[in-house]
Enzyme design. Structure first.
Site, PDB file in Angstrom:
ATOM      1  N   ASP A 211      49.413 -94.357  66.147  1.00 55.39           N
ATOM      2  CA  ASP A 211      50.332 -95.381  65.630  1.00 55.39           C
ATOM      3  C   ASP A 211      51.283 -95.804  66.751  1.00 55.39           C
ATOM      4  O   ASP A 211      51.313 -95.186  67.819  1.00 55.39           O
ATOM      5  CB  ASP A 211      51.099 -94.749  64.449  1.00 55.39           C
ATOM      6  CG  ASP A 211      52.013 -95.731  63.727  1.00 55.39           C
ATOM      7  OD1 ASP A 211      51.773 -96.949  63.812  1.00 55.39           O
ATOM      8  OD2 ASP A 211      52.968 -95.258  63.061  1.00 55.39           O
ATOM      9  N   GLU A 214      51.650-100.306  70.323  1.00 55.90           N
ATOM     10  CA  GLU A 214      51.654-101.696  70.844  1.00 55.90           C
ATOM     11  C   GLU A 214      52.139-101.788  72.296  1.00 55.90           C
ATOM     12  O   GLU A 214      51.657-102.678  73.002  1.00 55.90           O
ATOM     13  CB  GLU A 214      52.518-102.579  69.935  1.00 55.90           C
ATOM     14  CG  GLU A 214      51.921-102.847  68.589  1.00 55.90           C
ATOM     15  CD  GLU A 214      52.038-101.658  67.603  1.00 55.90           C
ATOM     16  OE1 GLU A 214      52.809-100.727  67.894  1.00 55.90           O
ATOM     17  OE2 GLU A 214      51.351-101.678  66.586  1.00 55.90           O
ATOM     18  N   ASP A 289      51.780-102.601  58.875  1.00 55.04           N
ATOM     19  CA  ASP A 289      52.692-102.505  57.734  1.00 55.04           C
ATOM     20  C   ASP A 289      52.715-103.774  56.897  1.00 55.04           C
ATOM     21  O   ASP A 289      53.453-104.714  57.179  1.00 55.04           O
ATOM     22  CB  ASP A 289      54.110-102.191  58.232  1.00 55.04           C
ATOM     23  CG  ASP A 289      54.146-100.868  58.980  1.00 55.04           C
ATOM     24  OD1 ASP A 289      53.135-100.137  58.952  1.00 55.04           O
ATOM     25  OD2 ASP A 289      55.185-100.575  59.599  1.00 55.04           O
TER      26      ASP A 289
HETATM   27  O1  MIG Z   1      58.151 -96.768  62.295  1.00 56.05           O
HETATM   28  O2  MIG Z   1      54.634 -92.953  60.879  1.00 56.05           O
HETATM   29  O3  MIG Z   1      52.419 -98.524  60.595  1.00 56.05           O
HETATM   30  O4  MIG Z   1      51.595 -96.613  58.730  1.00 56.05           O
HETATM   31  O5  MIG Z   1      53.445 -94.604  58.000  1.00 56.05           O
HETATM   32  C1  MIG Z   1      57.141 -96.573  61.354  1.00 56.05           C
HETATM   33  C2  MIG Z   1      55.355 -93.719  59.983  1.00 56.05           C
HETATM   34  C3  MIG Z   1      56.057 -95.722  61.937  1.00 56.05           C
HETATM   35  C4  MIG Z   1      54.297 -97.168  61.160  1.00 56.05           C
HETATM   36  C5  MIG Z   1      52.907 -97.209  60.610  1.00 56.05           C
HETATM   37  C6  MIG Z   1      52.906 -96.589  59.239  1.00 56.05           C
HETATM   38  C7  MIG Z   1      53.416 -95.166  59.300  1.00 56.05           C
HETATM   39  C8  MIG Z   1      54.823 -95.146  59.897  1.00 56.05           C
HETATM   40  N1  MIG Z   1      54.817 -95.803  61.210  1.00 56.05           N
END
Ligand code: MIG
Length: 610
Positions: A211, A214, A289
């Protein structure tokens, strides 16, 4: 004709589809080379298969990863996870994977466990695994700037973190607080990164969710790295402006290759939020999200289709929406769509209400269960679609125009799509809607649920109460389906049902293998061509000799032939079975013929005469 353009420039780029000047499309970037590939089809599928030759196809995923997956931010502590798993099994709702979001870690430090929440991960995961669950853990790129933390120490020692031009480390705030970030554009760093997964793999974790890649940073003005930060680029040293857009891909490359190195004969499953052309070789992608709203449900279709026809064909969206709380109706409609997305995962944000298939009362639970079961019934068909995608880059889900490029009136159709080449899906996307208008692509179609045939029909309105969505099989499709199991770990139950929706002549393939190893590369797979020939009052169904050395367990095959007459003769490999009432049945009302026989994994010819 159709052409594609792959603009291989990693800088901040733009695409203008007729906004500035209605007669003109244009694209460009703030820096870098004007390096683009012009890919002539002539068909859309050929554009994509040629593009896939250039950037690579998705690997064949482990079979469990195409089952149903359950996630939230976050399931913890251990007792909660066990209760979740137990509820799936007790309610007999199939599920293959449970996700652990950031709370499983010690203070959000990657590659650690919070031992008060998860005192014995290995034991927990092994218990879950004997119940047919795989565990997927999240890993972010930000490494806590903490001199006592082993990953930080080893990263500093190996010079793995990105720096400003003056040699200072770039520090950004993410979940753990101040963090340093690996330079995934550097080969040594990717190798180091990959080796860190050992600790999770030892605990039994099977899937890895990357995650925030980017990369995303909380406190910086542009929400990412300072643009002057330097990346190694393996001999092409440059700043973050050039490498920003491939940071995510290089992260999942490091993850995939590292996990593979640790477990060389298991197919890795990696899920990512950021990727680039070609990153499909390492990872599935989800759309990030979204919001629990009807608009976002509707948007999920064009988003997933666009990713799919750009090579990221292992794609999905958070079922039910991430931000906020869906109503029972919205959750069920979303799940009904999710059955037909390559990645089928429910996920929701921190502090949202429970978002499990049973969270909305008995009525919705029953419908949700039925649709998750449908996903499992379709697995033999879906797995074969993944096989095709892995071989030549054909997408698993397609916009209508992709398979019907001559139908201009379908170019903008983004509320129906094809699931593989055979099924047309028309999900319900509006609150309170219980009718659905369907626009059929050219050709004859069958109602998947009833077997009813629609000949040369363009538009029809269907009743689609919350219990159902319209689903159609193209005339000529041969769809292998299986019995309901609680997870892909369960041995398949008899029979393997082949649904045949006839046209004059058609054929399909069924691909099977062990679902987890790379033995298929040594010839251990079972690939079979199944074909149908329909003449007046005479049908022939033919199973060719399988190719490959793998054989599934002994089994019975059941043919479901729709739009059929009542036979007076059924021959299987030349022997008449018409007097053997155990072996066939004709359903008068819906004109469906079923025939049962033992799979010999050899040539099987079935001849049906009126
Ligand atoms: O700042 O890990 O898109 O699926 O649950 C949020 C927490 C960070 C973003 C992801 C989301 C995940 C969440 N993450």
């Amino acid at each position: 004709g159709t052409y594609g353009i792959f603009f291989d420039n990693t800088y901040y780029s733009h695409f203008d589809f007729g906004k500035t000047n209605a007669d003109q499309y244009s694209f460009g970037a703030v820096d870098g080379d004007l390096n683009y590939y012009f890919i002539y089809g002539p068909s859309p599928i050929e554009v994509l298969t040629k593009f896939s030759k250039l950037v690579g196809t998705i690997p064949l995923p482990p079979r469990w990863s195409i089952g149903y997956q359950q996630s939230r931010w976050s399931y913890y502590p251990e007792s909660k996870v066990r209760e979740l798993a137990g509820t799936f099994r007790q309610k007999k709702i199939p599920c293959d994977a449970i996700y652990l979001d950031i709370h499983y870690m010690d203070g959000y430090r990657c590659f650690t466990w919070d031992t008060s929440r998860f005192p014995n991960p290995k034991k927990m995961i092994s218990d879950l695994s004997s119940d047919g669950f795989k565990v997927v853990t999240i890993i972010d790129p930000g490494i806590k700037n903490d001199a006592t933390y082993w990953v930080y120490q080893s990263g500093i020692k190996g010079n793995h973190f990105v720096k400003y031009p003056d040699g200072e480390y770039f520090i950004g705030t993410v979940w753990p607080g101040n963090c340093v970030f690996p330079d995934f554009t550097r080969g040594d760093t990717r190798q180091w990164w990959g080796s860190l997964y050992q600790i999770l793999i030892e605990s039994g974790v099977k899937g890895f969710w990357n995650d925030m890649n980017e990369p995303s940073v909380f406190d910086s003005p542009n929400k990412t790295f300072d643009l002057t930060v330097i990346h190694d680029g393996e001999g092409y040293k440059s700043d973050h402006r050039e490498y920003h857009n491939i940071y995510g891909m290089q992260m999942v490359r490091g993850t995939y290759e590292g996990v593979l190195k640790i477990k060389p004969n298991e197919r890795p499953f990696v899920l990512t939020r950021a990727n680039y052309a070609g990153g499909n070789r390492y990872s599935a992608t989800w759309t990030g999200d979204n919001i629990s709203s009807w608009e976002h449900l509707e948007m999920a279709i064009p988003m997933c289709l666009s990713l799919s026809i750009s090579g990221q064909s292992f794609v999905g969206t958070d079922i039910g929406g991430f931000v906020g709380n869906p109503s029972g109706e919205l959750y069920t409609r979303w799940l009904q769509l999710g059955v037909f997305l390559p990645l089928m995962r429910t996920h929701t944000e921190i502090n949202s209400k429970d978002q499990e298939p049973w969270s909305y009362g008995a009525k919705y639970e029953e419908i949700n269960k039925k649709f998750i079961e449908l996903r499992y019934q379709l697995l033999p068909y879906l797995y074969t679609q993944f096989y095709k995608a892995s071989v030549n880059g054909t997408p698993i889900i397609r916009p209508i125009f992709f398979d019907y490029p001559d139908e201009e009136d379908n170019y903008l159709n983004d509320n129906e799509f094809l699931f593989g080449e055979a099924l047309l899906v028309a999900p319900v996307l509006g609150e309170g809607e219980n009718k659905r208008d369907v626009k059929f692509p050219t050709g004859d179609w069958y109602n998947y649920w009833t077997g009813e045939k629609y000949t040369k029909t363009k538009y029809l309105r269907f009743d689609s109460p919350i219990e159902n969505i319209p689903l159609f099989a193209k005339a000529g499709s041969i769809i292998p389906t299986q019995q309901i199991v609680q997870s892909t770990d369960e041995a398949p139950i008899d029979p393997l049902t082949i649904k045949i929706f006839p046209s004059d002549k058609s054929s399909t393939i069924l691909y099977e293998d062990d679902g987890n190893s790379f033995e298929y590369k040594n010839g251990y797979y079972c690939l079979r061509k199944i074909s149908l020939e329909t003449k007046l009052r005479f049908n022939k169904i033919f199973f060719e000799n399988p190719v490959g050395k793998y054989r599934p367990n002994d089994r019975t095959i059941m043919i479901e032939l729709y739009d059929s007459f009542k036979p007076n003769s059924i021959k299987i490999n030349n022997s008449e079975i018409i007097d053997n009432k155990d072996k066939w049945y004709y359903h008068d009302r819906d004109r469906m013929l079923t025939i049962k026989f033992i799979d010999t994994f050899e040539k099987i010819l079935i001849e049906i005469k009126e």
